[in-house]
Design a protein around this motif. Structure first.
Motif, PDB file in Angstrom:
ATOM      1  N   ILE A  48       5.947  22.834   4.112  1.00 32.33           N
ATOM      2  CA  ILE A  48       5.552  22.087   5.308  1.00 32.33           C
ATOM      3  C   ILE A  48       4.272  21.275   5.076  1.00 32.33           C
ATOM      4  CG2 ILE A  48       6.710  23.644   6.893  1.00 32.33           C
ATOM      5  CD1 ILE A  48       4.038  24.996   7.457  1.00 32.33           C
ATOM      6  N   ILE A  49       4.052  20.848   3.835  1.00 31.33           N
ATOM      7  CA  ILE A  49       2.854  20.067   3.518  1.00 31.33           C
ATOM      8  C   ILE A  49       2.804  18.782   4.339  1.00 31.33           C
ATOM      9  CG2 ILE A  49       3.937  18.843   1.587  1.00 31.33           C
ATOM     10  CD1 ILE A  49       0.279  20.049   1.764  1.00 31.33           C
ATOM     11  N   ASP A  50       3.980  18.233   4.704  1.00 28.47           N
ATOM     12  CA  ASP A  50       4.016  17.003   5.505  1.00 28.47           C
ATOM     13  C   ASP A  50       3.495  17.226   6.922  1.00 28.47           C
ATOM     14  OD1 ASP A  50       5.056  15.579   3.410  1.00 28.47           O
ATOM     15  OD2 ASP A  50       7.138  15.792   4.027  1.00 28.47           O
ATOM     16  N   TRP A  51       3.384  18.475   7.341  1.00 25.45           N
ATOM     17  CA  TRP A  51       2.852  18.773   8.672  1.00 25.45           C
ATOM     18  C   TRP A  51       1.341  19.003   8.635  1.00 25.45           C
ATOM     19  CZ3 TRP A  51       6.908  22.932  10.575  1.00 25.45           C
ATOM     20  CH2 TRP A  51       8.139  22.304  10.764  1.00 25.45           C
ATOM     21  N   ALA A  52       0.777  19.050   7.442  1.00 29.11           N
ATOM     22  CA  ALA A  52      -0.656  19.339   7.323  1.00 29.11           C
ATOM     23  C   ALA A  52      -1.474  18.125   7.760  1.00 29.11           C
ATOM     24  CB  ALA A  52      -1.003  19.713   5.881  1.00 29.11           C
ATOM     25  N   ILE A  53      -2.444  18.341   8.612  1.00 25.36           N
ATOM     26  CA  ILE A  53      -3.327  17.254   9.045  1.00 25.36           C
ATOM     27  C   ILE A  53      -4.172  16.782   7.869  1.00 25.36           C
ATOM     28  CG2 ILE A  53      -5.321  16.719  10.496  1.00 25.36           C
ATOM     29  CD1 ILE A  53      -4.141  18.478  12.647  1.00 25.36           C
ATOM     30  N   SER A  54      -4.634  17.736   7.065  1.00 27.04           N
ATOM     31  CA  SER A  54      -5.419  17.384   5.882  1.00 27.04           C
ATOM     32  C   SER A  54      -4.838  18.105   4.669  1.00 27.04           C
ATOM     33  CB  SER A  54      -6.888  17.787   6.084  1.00 27.04           C
ATOM     34  OG  SER A  54      -7.664  17.426   4.960  1.00 27.04           O
ATOM     35  N   GLY A 241     -31.983   4.856  14.678  1.00 22.00           N
ATOM     36  CA  GLY A 241     -31.512   6.230  14.501  1.00 22.00           C
ATOM     37  C   GLY A 241     -30.393   6.313  13.480  1.00 22.00           C
ATOM     38  N   LEU A 242     -30.255   7.472  12.866  1.00 28.79           N
ATOM     39  CA  LEU A 242     -29.212   7.680  11.863  1.00 28.79           C
ATOM     40  C   LEU A 242     -28.062   8.479  12.479  1.00 28.79           C
ATOM     41  CD1 LEU A 242     -28.431   7.362   8.828  1.00 28.79           C
ATOM     42  CD2 LEU A 242     -29.406   9.636   8.467  1.00 28.79           C
ATOM     43  N   TYR A 243     -26.845   7.979  12.280  1.00 25.84           N
ATOM     44  CA  TYR A 243     -25.638   8.645  12.777  1.00 25.84           C
ATOM     45  C   TYR A 243     -24.632   8.747  11.635  1.00 25.84           C
ATOM     46  CZ  TYR A 243     -27.493   7.632  17.435  1.00 25.84           C
ATOM     47  OH  TYR A 243     -28.281   7.565  18.555  1.00 25.84           O
ATOM     48  N   ILE A 244     -23.763   9.744  11.707  1.00 24.31           N
ATOM     49  CA  ILE A 244     -22.741   9.934  10.680  1.00 24.31           C
ATOM     50  C   ILE A 244     -21.362   9.793  11.326  1.00 24.31           C
ATOM     51  CG2 ILE A 244     -21.796  11.483   8.934  1.00 24.31           C
ATOM     52  CD1 ILE A 244     -24.616  10.535   8.321  1.00 24.31           C
ATOM     53  N   LEU A 245     -20.575   8.854  10.792  1.00 22.77           N
ATOM     54  CA  LEU A 245     -19.209   8.675  11.262  1.00 22.77           C
ATOM     55  C   LEU A 245     -18.328   9.768  10.669  1.00 22.77           C
ATOM     56  CD1 LEU A 245     -18.926   4.810  10.739  1.00 22.77           C
ATOM     57  CD2 LEU A 245     -19.171   6.005  12.914  1.00 22.77           C
ATOM     58  N   HIS A 246     -17.446  10.321  11.477  1.00 18.07           N
ATOM     59  CA  HIS A 246     -16.588  11.395  10.999  1.00 18.07           C
ATOM     60  C   HIS A 246     -15.310  11.427  11.827  1.00 18.07           C
ATOM     61  CE1 HIS A 246     -18.372  13.148  14.559  1.00 18.07           C
ATOM     62  NE2 HIS A 246     -17.529  14.165  14.506  1.00 18.07           N
ATOM     63  N   TYR A 247     -14.380  12.280  11.411  1.00 19.70           N
ATOM     64  CA  TYR A 247     -13.122  12.457  12.130  1.00 19.70           C
ATOM     65  C   TYR A 247     -13.099  13.847  12.753  1.00 19.70           C
ATOM     66  CZ  TYR A 247     -11.570   8.274   9.708  1.00 19.70           C
ATOM     67  OH  TYR A 247     -11.451   6.988   9.238  1.00 19.70           O
ATOM     68  N   PRO A 248     -13.297  13.941  14.079  1.00 18.56           N
ATOM     69  CA  PRO A 248     -13.310  15.256  14.740  1.00 18.56           C
ATOM     70  C   PRO A 248     -11.972  15.962  14.583  1.00 18.56           C
ATOM     71  CG  PRO A 248     -14.151  13.539  16.190  1.00 18.56           C
ATOM     72  CD  PRO A 248     -13.527  12.856  15.030  1.00 18.56           C
ATOM     73  N   ARG A 249     -12.003  17.289  14.440  1.00 17.48           N
ATOM     74  CA  ARG A 249     -10.785  18.051  14.249  1.00 17.48           C
ATOM     75  C   ARG A 249     -10.305  18.743  15.522  1.00 17.48           C
ATOM     76  NH1 ARG A 249      -9.331  18.904   8.891  1.00 17.48           N
ATOM     77  NH2 ARG A 249      -7.514  19.922   9.785  1.00 17.48           N
ATOM     78  N   LEU A 486      -5.498  11.693   2.991  1.00 13.74           N
ATOM     79  CA  LEU A 486      -6.376  12.860   3.008  1.00 13.74           C
ATOM     80  C   LEU A 486      -6.418  13.469   4.401  1.00 13.74           C
ATOM     81  CD1 LEU A 486      -8.449  14.612   1.481  1.00 13.74           C
ATOM     82  CD2 LEU A 486     -10.208  13.013   2.242  1.00 13.74           C
ATOM     83  N   LEU A 487      -6.204  12.609   5.397  1.00 11.66           N
ATOM     84  CA  LEU A 487      -6.265  13.076   6.779  1.00 11.66           C
ATOM     85  C   LEU A 487      -5.267  12.301   7.630  1.00 11.66           C
ATOM     86  CD1 LEU A 487      -7.862  14.927   8.791  1.00 11.66           C
ATOM     87  CD2 LEU A 487      -9.339  12.958   9.217  1.00 11.66           C
ATOM     88  N   ARG A 488      -4.508  13.046   8.437  1.00 15.25           N
ATOM     89  CA  ARG A 488      -3.566  12.428   9.369  1.00 15.25           C
ATOM     90  C   ARG A 488      -3.924  12.851  10.784  1.00 15.25           C
ATOM     91  NH1 ARG A 488       0.347  15.394   5.906  1.00 15.25           N
ATOM     92  NH2 ARG A 488       1.127  14.022   4.257  1.00 15.25           N
ATOM     93  N   ASP A 489      -3.419  12.100  11.760  1.00 14.27           N
ATOM     94  CA  ASP A 489      -3.544  12.572  13.128  1.00 14.27           C
ATOM     95  C   ASP A 489      -2.342  13.450  13.457  1.00 14.27           C
ATOM     96  OD1 ASP A 489      -1.380  10.909  13.639  1.00 14.27           O
ATOM     97  OD2 ASP A 489      -2.549   9.405  14.722  1.00 14.27           O
ATOM     98  N   LYS A 490      -2.265  13.954  14.681  1.00 18.26           N
ATOM     99  CA  LYS A 490      -1.197  14.886  15.040  1.00 18.26           C
ATOM    100  C   LYS A 490       0.185  14.249  14.989  1.00 18.26           C
ATOM    101  CE  LYS A 490      -3.964  18.023  17.859  1.00 18.26           C
ATOM    102  NZ  LYS A 490      -4.155  18.632  19.202  1.00 18.26           N
ATOM    103  N   ASP A 491       0.215  12.908  15.070  1.00 17.84           N
ATOM    104  CA  ASP A 491       1.503  12.205  15.020  1.00 17.84           C
ATOM    105  C   ASP A 491       1.897  11.809  13.613  1.00 17.84           C
ATOM    106  OD1 ASP A 491       1.824  12.315  17.814  1.00 17.84           O
ATOM    107  OD2 ASP A 491       0.487  10.591  18.066  1.00 17.84           O
ATOM    108  N   GLY A 492       1.088  12.200  12.622  1.00 18.12           N
ATOM    109  CA  GLY A 492       1.408  11.900  11.233  1.00 18.12           C
ATOM    110  C   GLY A 492       0.845  10.583  10.733  1.00 18.12           C
ATOM    111  N   LYS A 493       0.139   9.839  11.571  1.00 13.22           N
ATOM    112  CA  LYS A 493      -0.443   8.567  11.159  1.00 13.22           C
ATOM    113  C   LYS A 493      -1.666   8.816  10.284  1.00 13.22           C
ATOM    114  CE  LYS A 493      -2.598   4.375  13.023  1.00 13.22           C
ATOM    115  NZ  LYS A 493      -3.061   3.700  14.263  1.00 13.22           N
ATOM    116  N   THR A 494      -1.750   8.097   9.166  1.00 15.17           N
ATOM    117  CA  THR A 494      -2.861   8.288   8.226  1.00 15.17           C
ATOM    118  C   THR A 494      -4.163   7.745   8.805  1.00 15.17           C
ATOM    119  OG1 THR A 494      -1.409   8.190   6.299  1.00 15.17           O
ATOM    120  CG2 THR A 494      -3.742   7.731   5.934  1.00 15.17           C
ATOM    121  N   LEU A 495      -5.194   8.585   8.798  1.00 15.45           N
ATOM    122  CA  LEU A 495      -6.528   8.187   9.241  1.00 15.45           C
ATOM    123  C   LEU A 495      -7.439   7.876   8.063  1.00 15.45           C
ATOM    124  CD1 LEU A 495      -7.134  10.898  12.003  1.00 15.45           C
ATOM    125  CD2 LEU A 495      -6.405   8.529  12.336  1.00 15.45           C
ATOM    126  N   LEU A 496      -7.222   8.584   6.947  1.00 12.20           N
ATOM    127  CA  LEU A 496      -8.115   8.436   5.793  1.00 12.20           C
ATOM    128  C   LEU A 496      -7.335   8.682   4.510  1.00 12.20           C
ATOM    129  CD1 LEU A 496     -11.264   8.104   5.153  1.00 12.20           C
ATOM    130  CD2 LEU A 496     -11.275  10.589   4.890  1.00 12.20           C
TER     131      LEU A 496
END
Length: 753
Positions: A48-54, A241-249, A486-496
């Motif tokens: 089920i690797i295709d279901w893995a978000i990361s 100010g310094l901010y870090i962009l990220h993908y919340p889980r 490396l990272l997908r959303d819940k619908d399987g779309k690639t984010l990263l």
């Protein structure tokens, strides 16, 4: 194997036999569509690797249904997982949790039909969990069992009435114990020592790399999964100010994570170090988007594909002009890695001495190359030069960098060939070497469409025996590295994609035991970060590369003078507590840590009782706190400030956090007289228990009191509507309503002031 009509029929018939409702039977084809490619529903092992978000570096993430011995339950769990996947986009964790919880039920029912399931079976499974697992694990799995019972009720009408009775005892956080909070909170000295270790003499590149990663999470409180999926372009500057962009889980609001100004320089330095150490790997990964790079791990799984690809490589290698072993037009000068027409130069200048000078070589080198070219014109290979056997014909050519061999194949493909793999292609290597040593090109294999796919841009070349290009094509994507998400959303779309990641390295680049493979790369996973920090269980205390970072770097916990120990998630608890003590509001903290509800802050608040007490004392002194303790203190202050302080010290020996305020009663010596019902007490003056103190600045406390007040009114109305004018219940809730009203009025006065 695909899920064909026969599989579909089996599922429908089984659902029918088990009494599934008609609606769900009709849904079975939709369930089948969500199964990963190449997996048949009837298989007992699903990748089920295709279901893995990361997915990270993994190509396989198997779920083993054959662990469930009851065949009907095994079938039900598969259907349950597909239903969760279809309706709620379950990820791999939810699937594995469902299987783990089901194993407890499987151990209870044996071979019985699921149609005989009773609530008592789930209770027995719950007992099994509580007996064999830690409280937290047992609690989570029993909750999953509860969801399974609901699924069975909905689909098979089993009329189960199971509710988990297990609790997850709060030993830490705002409503935990003082000992639990003390144990959970990381001492500042430990974190300081860990950060400063980066500058220690002799620290390994691996340790420096991971300390830089930890530096980022110390300043941001990222979950380790968020840390592992940071984009390379993650720095954002807004208004200085310094901010870090990220993908919340999780399901909070996705906002850039702010970095405290005091940590900004540390974070920028850490990211700079990581960028420098990962640039080469990122470039290699990016090249996958534009070139077909052979993936040996795929090729070697198919014997025919392996032989086909080796023949292609042998054809290309032996056709390379610089690999020509018999060249009448020149001799190979190894120093310059080129062919030189020595005979032509001598004929041109009329002297070997002048020819050597013009060519920039010694006379002895020119003499050797002259003999090599003479031999080539006769169709012979060069003879041995520098050994006891000088002048004799060379027999073994495997060490020559130009001659095809297993060594050159391994180097070119960046792989290590085991004995059984070599045996499959040895005849090809031997034959190709014979061709090369005769000055000929090894013939290209007969074109095989199943291993090739034509592409107008991405070419690899075949050569004929004369070295001319015969045709061009691309290796099939089945046998090449692909740019993987490396990272997908819940619908399987690639984010990263991997080449966009901050934490990507050349394979073995951080290892002292293996040579770096410059053409291969891997991403740093959450598991690797955890294992670097906490160590592998088998190596704890050894001090080797697999031991915890604390032991290898000699980080001491000042509370015990032993080697420190904490997890990456504990850092979130530490930073949450720092912000809590720094005066940030609950809403601000929830937003920073990407929490959906501010009430979730409570679990991460490890503020000690001493700090809570001092904070409450100050709120009383400032006239902010509401309650009888505050009222009494203010009255005493009118006569004697010292007596008021003595009173305040006496009544605030213990501060117990509650959803609606803080209780000053020392529960370790005196039980609560109102059974934790602070607003049910009777007194001449309306108000809650004398030990309750509320800080109006805490909006959660105020909201909880408002809810208590509202619910008590609803209960009174409900009882009175049934004709009950007087009863113990009505009296109780009237006291609650009156006392909570009194508290809310006092809070409003404070707010106005």
């Amino acid at each position: 194997m695909k899920n064909d009509s026969s599989t579909s029929n089996v599922i429908r018939e089984t659902l029918c036999d088990l009494g599934a409702n008609k609606v769900f039977q009709d849904l079975h084809n939709e369930l089948l569509l969500s199964i990963p490619p190449k997996i048949n529903f009837l298989d007992n092992v699903w990748n089920i690797i295709d279901w893995a978000i990361s997915p990270g570096n993994s190509r396989v993430k198997n779920i083993y249904f054959d662990k469930i011995f009851n065949k009907e339950l095994r079938f039900i769990v598969k259907i349950w997982i597909l239903d969760g996947r279809l309706k709620k986009n379950w990820g791999t964790s939810s699937c594995f949790n469902s299987l783990s919880a089901s194993l407890a039920l499987d151990s209870i029912i044996g071979a019985r039909s699921i149609l005989t399931l009773k609530t008592s079976d789930f209770k027995s499974a719950e007992h099994f969990l509580s007996k064999n697992y830690a409280p937290g694990v047992a609690f989570r799995r029993s909750t999953t069992l509860q969801n399974l019972s609901k699924f069975l009720n909905r689909i098979f009408q089993l009329r189960l009435n199971y509710k988990s009775s297990l609790k997850n005892p709060a030993v830490q956080g705002r409503y935990g114990t003082e000992e639990g909070r003390h144990e959970k909170l990381i001492p500042n000295e430990v974190l300081s020592d860990l950060l400063s270790s980066r500058n220690k003499t002799g620290i390994s590149k691996r340790d420096k790399f991971f300390i830089s990663i930890i530096s980022i999470t110390l300043a941001t409180g990222f979950r380790v999964t968020e840390l592992a999926t940071l984009p390379a372009e993650c720095i954002l500057r807004i208004d200085g100010g310094l901010y870090i962009l990220h993908y919340p889980r999780k399901d909070g609001i996705a906002v850039p994570r702010p970095v405290h100004p005091g940590m900004a320089e540390v974070v920028e330095d850490a990211i700079k170090i990581l960028i420098e150490l990962t640039n080469n790997a990122r470039n290699t990964a990016a090249a996958v988007n534009y070139n077909s790079i052979l993936d040996f791990s795929k090729i070697k799984e198919n014997k025919e594909a392996l032989r086909y690809m080796v023949k292609k490589w042998a054809n290309k290698w032996t056709a390379e002009p610089s690999h020509l072993m018999i060249n009448p037009r020149g001799a190979w000068w190894n120093k310059k890695q080129q062919f030189v027409d020595v005979i032509g130069e001598i004929d041109k200048v009329g002297s070997k001495v002048k020819a050597a000078k013009n060519l920039g070589m010694s006379r002895s080198t020119l003499s050797f190359l002259y003999q090599d070219q003479i031999a080539a014109r006769s169709g012979n290979l060069p003879k041995i030069k520098n050994s006891k056997s000088a002048g004799e014909q060379r027999v073994n050519w495997d060490t020559d960098k130009r001659v095809i061999s297993f060594r050159q194949l391994e180097k070119n493909w960046n792989v290590t060939l085991k004995k059984n793999t070599r045996s499959l292609i040895k005849d090809i290597i031997d034959e190709a070497q014979e061709y090369q040593l005769r000055g000929k090109t090894f013939p290209a294999p007969e074109y095989n469409a199943s291993f090739e796919s034509i592409d107008p841009i991405k070419y690899s070349k075949f050569y004929d025996t004369n070295g001319d290009i015969e045709y061009e094509n691309k290796v099939s994507e089945e046998f090449t590295h692909q740019s993987r998400p490396l990272l997908r959303d819940k619908d399987g779309k690639t984010l990263l994609f991997q080449h966009e990641s901050l934490l990507i390295v050349e394979k073995y680049a951080l290892s002292d035991a293996y040579t770096t493979r410059v053409r291969e790369y891997s991403t740093i996973t959450a598991g690797q970060i955890i294992r670097w920090l906490c160590g592998e269980k088998r190596s704890l205390g050894t001090g080797n590369a697999e031991d915890s970072a604390f032991n290898r770097l000699k980080i001491i916990d000042p509370r015990s003078n032993d080697i420190a120990k904490f997890t990456t998630h504990d850092i979130r608890h530490w930073l949450n507590t720092v912000y809590q003590n720094g005066g940030l509001t609950e809403d601000q903290i929830a937003l920073i840590f990407n929490r959906k509800y501010r009430s979730q802050n409570a679990t991460y608040d490890q503020t000690s009782n001493k700090v809570r007490t001092e904070r409450m004392k100050q709120a009383v002194r400032d006239g902010i706190a509401v309650g009888r303790v505050a009222d009494t203190y203010n009255m005493l202050c009118d006569f004697s400030r010292s007596d008021a302080e003595s009173y305040l010290t006496a009544v605030t020996r213990m501060v117990n956090s509650m959803p609606h305020g803080a209780c000053m009663l020392d529960w370790s010596t005196t039980p609560c007289p109102h059974y934790l019902s602070c607003f049910s007490c009777e007194s001449e003056e309306s108000g809650p228990c004398e030990h309750l103190v509320v800080d109006p600045r805490n909006k959660d406390h105020v909201a909880e009191i408002e809810q208590i007040n509202k619910e008590s009114g609803l209960v009174i109305d409900a009882l009175e509507s049934q004709g009950f004018e007087e009863s113990p219940q009505i009296s109780h809730f009237k006291r609650v309503r009156s006392n909570s009203n009194a508290m809310l009025k006092r809070i409003k006065v404070i707010e106005l002031e």
